[in-house]
Design an enzyme around this catalytic site. Structure first.
Site, PDB file in Angstrom:
ATOM      1  CG  MET A  77     -33.273  -8.245  -6.594  1.00 15.52           C
ATOM      2  SD  MET A  77     -31.884  -9.333  -6.205  1.00 15.52           S
ATOM      3  CE  MET A  77     -32.205 -10.704  -7.318  1.00 15.52           C
ATOM      4  CG  HIS A  78     -36.977 -11.573  -4.753  1.00 14.74           C
ATOM      5  ND1 HIS A  78     -36.231 -12.530  -5.403  1.00 14.74           N
ATOM      6  CD2 HIS A  78     -36.206 -11.148  -3.714  1.00 14.74           C
ATOM      7  CE1 HIS A  78     -35.071 -12.683  -4.784  1.00 14.74           C
ATOM      8  NE2 HIS A  78     -35.025 -11.855  -3.769  1.00 14.74           N
ATOM      9  CG  ASP A 233     -31.969  -4.384  -4.463  1.00 12.07           C
ATOM     10  OD1 ASP A 233     -31.638  -5.577  -4.643  1.00 12.07           O
ATOM     11  OD2 ASP A 233     -32.824  -4.041  -3.619  1.00 12.07           O
TER      12      ASP A 233
END
Length: 491
Positions: A77-78, A233
């Site tokens: 992520m991110h 995830d």
């Protein structure tokens, strides 16, 4: 059959399942992270596409992928993946564990006090929004050319289908989404000098975003099958373990450590550094505590002593020690929950001339478990006390580590089949649900049918004889951070 692709930090996994959700096979390809400066963490997006090609080529050696019916994605992520208007990558992706944007976080919360209420989350360096402010301030030429900001797995979706798309679970980690309303928020975007035109179209994780293009189909040697939006995830790992209803949760021991709890509404608690995100299925949300360094702590130490992780764990088991005076703070990349401190540093404390390698390894396993206990405490305070808790991730392969975590948390933990490939299985399940939903299936019925909990391999009950030892050591662990955090800032 259905393919789940999980784009992690250290590698990309591919898992095939059949129409009953049974795992048929898997493959993986490694990835490299670059750290050009302190607190920086970057990755070349073109390496993700090459890894995707390698994984599918390997699977084709064993399986007839002409039978493939759909693909789902899971991803770290991110990460900020910046594309120009022609879809070309402008710079390396700034990853989730990159800590360079601490100043931008402080500025955003100062300038936009509504940010916390709208996003339900604190501004932290790991999130995507402050990374874009950093780019604007430090790489203005790159920022000026940025037409689209994609999360890592969504770059793969773009390469596969040509669609600029994302799902709600992954988008929740940008700070540009209003998770309660499940939509991009113009005010939040303006804090990074962006607008909805720079954002991908949003979907539920099981929604089909497109079919593989003719080019990607030929390059990979697979049919032009549907691709679903997929999930971040952690949400994908939860789906892979059947964790889709309130009261259920997972602990993920990957590169980072995650304590994940499902909720039936958006329960924001940002002051306690609890993440409140959308789940990857309709009408579901989750809360999450995150420790930035989990299994990679053991990998880091293994590299230092020029030994393999399995060998270190084997020697610890042979040493047959259950306690050590050594304390380890696992803050190798700063820490998120509960400190939100990009400057937090890893430490060993309590060393003596009698300290040996087994002490060090045991302290690392305990330190990561204590960081998860930090997460558990803030989640309980935020209203999420999980009763059914499963373990996933590469680190969860260690029975010893699983037992230590059960001891420290004081909870019964379940290690289930496929726990080490949970996110990829979850991505494949989303593809299965999405394809059947497109054929006229009932979404809640499909979720109930396909998001079942895998069989339990081992149940770990906490060892109550060690409860006092862990309680005392956890107090030392917490005190050590408080006593040294000012030194980290000074250095």
């Amino acid at each position: 059959m259905y393919l789940g692709l999980d784009l992690g930090t250290s590698g990309l996994k591919g898992v095939l399942i059949d129409e009953q959700g049974r795992v048929l096979g898997q493959s993986s390809a490694s990835l490299v992270v670059t750290t050009p400066f302190s607190t920086w963490s970057e990755q070349d997006p073109t390496s993700w596409w090459q890894a995707c090609r390698d994984v599918i080529a390997d699977l084709k050696k064993t399986f007839d992928l002409s039978l493939l019916k759909g693909i789902g994605l899971s991803g770290q992520m991110h990460g900020a993946t910046l594309l120009d208007k022609k879809g070309q990558v402008l710079r390396p992706c700034i990853l989730w564990n990159d800590g360079r944007s601490q100043d931008q976080c402080l500025a955003m919360m100062d300038e936009f006090p509504e940010l916390i209420d709208k996003s339900g989350n604190l501004a932290m360096p790991g999130f995507t929004a402050p990374k874009l402010r950093w780019v604007k301030e430090n790489e203005p030429d790159v920022f000026a050319k940025t037409a689209f900001v994609l999360l890592p797995k969504d770059y793969l979706a773009y390469k596969l289908t040509g669609s600029i798309s994302s799902d709600y679970s992954d988008a929740s980690g940008t700070l540009w989404l209003n998770p309660s309303a499940r939509c991009w928020d113009e005010e939040l975007l303006s804090a990074s000098s962006l607008s909805k035109s720079n954002m991908p179209k949003l979907f539920e994780g099981c929604d089909v975003v497109g079919r593989l293009t003719e080019k990607s189909s030929k390059e990979l040697g697979v049919p032009q099958v549907p691709l679903v939006a997929g999930a971040g995830d952690n949400a994908a790992g939860a789906i892979g373990m059947g964790v889709v209803n309130s009261g259920q949760g997972i602990i993920s021991l990957g590169t980072s450590g995650v304590y994940f709890a499902v909720s039936d509404s958006h329960k924001a608690n940002p002051r306690n550094t609890v993440h409140a995100f959308c789940h990857a299925l309709p009408n579901r949300w989750h809360q999450m505590g995150v420790t930035l360094s989990a299994a990679n702590c053991l990998g880091w130490y293994a590299d230092l002593v020029d030994e393999s992780v399995p060998k270190l764990l084997e020697r610890l088991e042979q040493a047959n020690i259950l306690e050590t005076s050594v304390v380890f703070l696992p803050y190798l990349n700063g820490e998120r929950t509960p400190h939100n401190d990009a400057n937090a540093s890893g430490q060993f404390f309590g060393l003596s001339s009698n300290t040996n390698q087994a002490d060090m390894v045991l302290a690392i396993l305990e330190g990561v478990a204590f960081s998860l206990l930090d997460c558990q405490e803030v989640l309980i305070d935020a209203g999420s006390d999980v009763e059914n808790l499963s373990l996933i991730g590469g680190g969860a392969r260690s029975p010893l580590w699983r037992q230590i975590i059960a001891n420290v948390l004081g909870k019964t933990l379940f290690y289930r089949e496929g726990g080490e490939i949970g996110p990829a299985v979850g991505a494949a399940r989303l593809a299965l649900i999405g394809v059947e939903y497109n054929l006229g299936g009932n979404i809640e019925g499909l979720i109930e049918q396909h998001c079942y909990m895998p069989d339990v391999i081992v149940t770990h009950n906490p060892n109550l004889d060690l409860a006092e030892y862990y309680q005392n050591k956890f107090c030392t662990y917490k005190s050590l951070y408080q006593l040294t955090k000012s030194l980290n800032k000074e250095s």
